[in-house]
Design a protein around this motif. Structure first.
Motif, PDB file in Angstrom:
ATOM      1  N   LEU A 113       0.822  -1.214   0.000  1.00 14.72           N
ATOM      2  CA  LEU A 113       0.000   0.000   0.000  1.00 14.72           C
ATOM      3  C   LEU A 113       0.856   1.264   0.000  1.00 14.72           C
ATOM      4  N   THR A 114       1.911   1.275   0.786  1.00 11.37           N
ATOM      5  CA  THR A 114       2.782   2.462   0.809  1.00 11.37           C
ATOM      6  C   THR A 114       3.491   2.637  -0.529  1.00 11.37           C
ATOM      7  N   ALA A 115       3.883   1.528  -1.153  1.00 11.13           N
ATOM      8  CA  ALA A 115       4.527   1.616  -2.466  1.00 11.13           C
ATOM      9  C   ALA A 115       3.573   2.186  -3.503  1.00 11.13           C
ATOM     10  N   VAL A 116       2.295   1.764  -3.449  1.00 15.44           N
ATOM     11  CA  VAL A 116       1.284   2.301  -4.366  1.00 15.44           C
ATOM     12  C   VAL A 116       1.136   3.809  -4.163  1.00 15.44           C
ATOM     13  N   PHE A 117       1.103   4.232  -2.907  1.00 15.45           N
ATOM     14  CA  PHE A 117       0.949   5.662  -2.603  1.00 15.45           C
ATOM     15  C   PHE A 117       2.134   6.465  -3.125  1.00 15.45           C
ATOM     16  N   PHE A 118       3.350   6.028  -2.778  1.00 11.85           N
ATOM     17  CA  PHE A 118       4.540   6.765  -3.208  1.00 11.85           C
ATOM     18  C   PHE A 118       4.701   6.741  -4.732  1.00 11.85           C
ATOM     19  N   GLY A 119       4.390   5.602  -5.338  1.00 10.31           N
ATOM     20  CA  GLY A 119       4.506   5.502  -6.786  1.00 10.31           C
ATOM     21  C   GLY A 119       3.520   6.400  -7.498  1.00 10.31           C
ATOM     22  N   ALA A 120       2.268   6.406  -7.031  1.00 10.19           N
ATOM     23  CA  ALA A 120       1.248   7.267  -7.648  1.00 10.19           C
ATOM     24  C   ALA A 120       1.605   8.738  -7.479  1.00 10.19           C
ATOM     25  N   PHE A 121       2.104   9.087  -6.294  1.00  9.88           N
ATOM     26  CA  PHE A 121       2.489  10.480  -6.046  1.00  9.88           C
ATOM     27  C   PHE A 121       3.618  10.901  -6.983  1.00  9.88           C
ATOM     28  N   ALA A 122       4.614  10.024  -7.148  1.00 10.33           N
ATOM     29  CA  ALA A 122       5.736  10.347  -8.031  1.00 10.33           C
ATOM     30  C   ALA A 122       5.269  10.484  -9.475  1.00 10.33           C
ATOM     31  N   MET A 123       4.427   9.567  -9.905  1.00  9.88           N
ATOM     32  CA  MET A 123       3.928   9.585 -11.285  1.00  9.88           C
ATOM     33  C   MET A 123       3.124  10.851 -11.560  1.00  9.88           C
ATOM     34  N   LEU A 124       2.192  11.168 -10.676  1.00  8.01           N
ATOM     35  CA  LEU A 124       1.337  12.337 -10.883  1.00  8.01           C
ATOM     36  C   LEU A 124       2.133  13.638 -10.801  1.00  8.01           C
ATOM     37  N   THR A 125       3.117  13.674  -9.922  1.00  8.56           N
ATOM     38  CA  THR A 125       3.922  14.891  -9.789  1.00  8.56           C
ATOM     39  C   THR A 125       4.748  15.155 -11.045  1.00  8.56           C
ATOM     40  N   ILE A 126       5.379  14.137 -11.582  1.00  9.17           N
ATOM     41  CA  ILE A 126       6.161  14.318 -12.809  1.00  9.17           C
ATOM     42  C   ILE A 126       5.253  14.656 -13.974  1.00  9.17           C
ATOM     43  N   ILE A 127       4.099  14.002 -14.032  1.00  7.42           N
ATOM     44  CA  ILE A 127       3.133  14.304 -15.099  1.00  7.42           C
ATOM     45  C   ILE A 127       2.702  15.763 -15.023  1.00  7.42           C
ATOM     46  N   ALA A 128       2.444  16.236 -13.804  1.00  5.27           N
ATOM     47  CA  ALA A 128       2.030  17.627 -13.622  1.00  5.27           C
ATOM     48  C   ALA A 128       3.175  18.586 -13.935  1.00  5.27           C
TER      49      ALA A 128
END
Length: 539
Positions: A494-509
């Protein structure tokens, strides 16, 4: 038209259906987890063997025909003469309802009467009672399809969304409560599977009753005596072609599952695997299905709303064209589909154990969930082409991929086991997606996305992969001595999903993969647009 289509109504409808679809997919994934935990992999195999056999008829009638009816009625609403328009609408509804009733009775006879033959082809005659029980659901499909199509043709998405959520809620409740009672009393895995099928029947009946109630409240009992003098055969031919085209895209995942139901278990047995182990192996392989369903939720929701929209805009001589919708839908499908697929592949061993008790065959599930990417493209592109009235070529491409799946399943399972079936999924879907991209590009002459778009998505993907892999190494080393294996999988996953999604969305933004205007048009995109503006305003 009764309701004017445009950017606002399109995205409102997409947002509403996305919410409903998200709830339905989450419920679908949630109930499969405790269900598998209650009955084990063998019990999961039993249910998943029968599920596509029943659902393939349900989706064709209630979803395929519903979309086909909505397009026909939306086209009919373009007729200027009010009296003529209403007469033809009445005729379409009456002819299609009678046609659907005949088809439903035919399907019921095939499933109920041929249950033992179908079960024997699957290699497990004990599945016959489940197939007979599931056959009851096709009897409610004619009325359900007509009402869904009627609401959607008017752009009234609320009743459809409510019905979807209620149907799935009732279904999940019946399945889990019934299965719990059975597993604490008789402990019969086949009875538990039958209860799961009963839940599907009850859920569909409940959805029908809700739609009928809303329809009566909104429109009352209408007098449809005035009919248009049109040959029934022309309406039947059109709705059949439309529904088959729509169904073949929506049924693609079910169709591939159906191939697996008839080939995996029997192939494993033929290659020397013990029956019980073969059932458990197929059950583990089926764990990937709810994960894929969650991964394509955005694409499937957008595809539902874009059919009548493209159908309307493609007929306009001036004003806004369908091109911006097509480009945005493609980019959103690639972005969300790839992100979901990559994220699941990176954390699969942990997600597998977290949800299903063990991380067995995680490498197979990693290959399995890659199909989210081509599926996202297929769902949206077939919907776009249906809006343009292009049916034959997309159907041909889907058939090519489906036949390739059958051939590869037969060839690869004996060599690679269930991994061969997962590889066959990916290859069949990739071929279909590629053919659809080439065809639509040739038809419209547009560029779906720039090379810069793919580069930015690539950078974001590498960033997410690096964050997830590093974090999982740290979390595993730290937590392995503090908690059980499954609890560690829950925390680390669950923590990996959270950190991964945050990293992905931040770079996309940060890279502005989609501009703010595009985010505002996507379901749930408003907050992402705000975040993107804030991120890029910082010095």
């Amino acid at each position: 038209m009764s309701q004017r289509f445009g950017m606002k109504s399109y995205m409102k409808g997409a947002a509403l259906l996305t919410v409903a679809a998200l709830i339905v997919k989450v419920l679908s994934a949630i109930y499969r987890v405790p269900f598998q935990n209650l009955v084990g992999d063998e019990g999961f195999y039993i249910y998943q063997q029968v599920y596509p056999v029943i659902s393939i008829f349900v989706v064709w009638t209630s979803s395929g025909f519903a979309v086909a009816i909505s397009k026909m009625l939306a086209d009919n609403d373009c007729i200027a003469d009010t009296v003529e328009r209403q007469k033809r609408r009445n005729t379409i509804i009456r002819v299609v309802f009678r046609y659907l009733t005949i088809l439903s009775l035919l399907f019921f006879a095939i499933l109920f009467g041929g249950a033992e033959i179908i079960a024997r082809w699957m290699g497990d005659v004990q599945l016959a009672p489940l197939i007979r029980t599931g056959s009851l659901v096709v009897l409610v499909m004619p009325a359900l399809a007509i009402m869904k199509g009627g609401f959607q043709s008017r752009g009234i998405m609320e009743p459809i969304a409510y019905a979807q959520v209620l149907e799935q809620t009732i279904r999940v409740a019946v399945i889990l409560i019934g299965t719990f009672i059975i597993m604490t009393t008789t402990k019969s895995l086949y009875d538990a599977g039958k209860m799961a099928v009963i839940g599907t029947v009850i859920g569909e009946v409940t959805a029908l009753l809700l739609l009928a109630y809303i329809f009566y409240k909104r429109f009352g009992l209408r007098n449809n005596q005035h009919l248009h003098q049109v040959k029934s055969i022309s309406i039947i031919k059109e709705v059949t072609w439309l529904s088959l085209s729509v169904s073949m895209s929506g049924l693609l995942l079910l169709g591939y599952q159906l191939v697996d139901s008839f080939t995996i278990y029997t192939s494993l047995i033929d290659n020397g695997m013990a029956p019980t182990l073969a059932k458990e192996t197929k059950g583990i392989y089926d764990r990937g299905q709810p994960l894929v369903q969650l991964g394509v939720v955005i694409a499937s929701s957008l595809s539902l709303a874009i059919v009548p929209l493209v159908a309307h805009l493609s007929k306009k001589q001036e004003g806004r064209s369908a091109i911006p919708f097509i480009q945005l839908t493609y980019k959103a499908s690639i972005l969300f589909g790839w992100s979901a697929s990559l994220g699941l592949m990176l954390v699969m061993p942990y997600i597998n154990e977290m949800l299903f008790k063990t991380n067995t065959l995680s490498e197979v599930l990693i290959v399995y969930v890659f199909q989210i990417v081509p599926l996202s493209i297929i769902l949206t592109f077939t919907a776009i082409l249906q809006g343009y009235g292009k049916l034959k070529k997309p159907a041909l491409f889907l058939i090519i991929g489906f036949l390739l799946k059958i051939i590869l399943n037969v060839r690869l399972i004996g060599w690679l086991g269930v991994l061969g079936a997962a590889v066959a999924n990916d290859i069949g879907l990739l071929v279909t997606a590629f053919l659809l991209i080439v065809y639509l590009k040739g038809l419209t002459g547009i560029q779906f996305a720039s090379g810069d778009f793919y580069k930015k998505v690539g950078v974001a993907s590498l960033s997410m992969a690096a964050v997830v892999l590093v974090w999982l190494q740290i979390a595993s080393a730290f937590l392995s001595h503090l908690m059980s294996s499954r609890l560690m999988a829950v925390v680390a996953g669950l923590t990996a999903v959270f950190f991964g999604a945050f990293a992905m969305l931040t770079i996309i933004a940060k890279k502005r993969v989609l501009v703010e205007k595009e985010w505002y048009l996507l379901p749930f995109g408003r907050r992402m647009a705000v975040y993107q503006l804030w991120l890029n305003s910082k010095k």
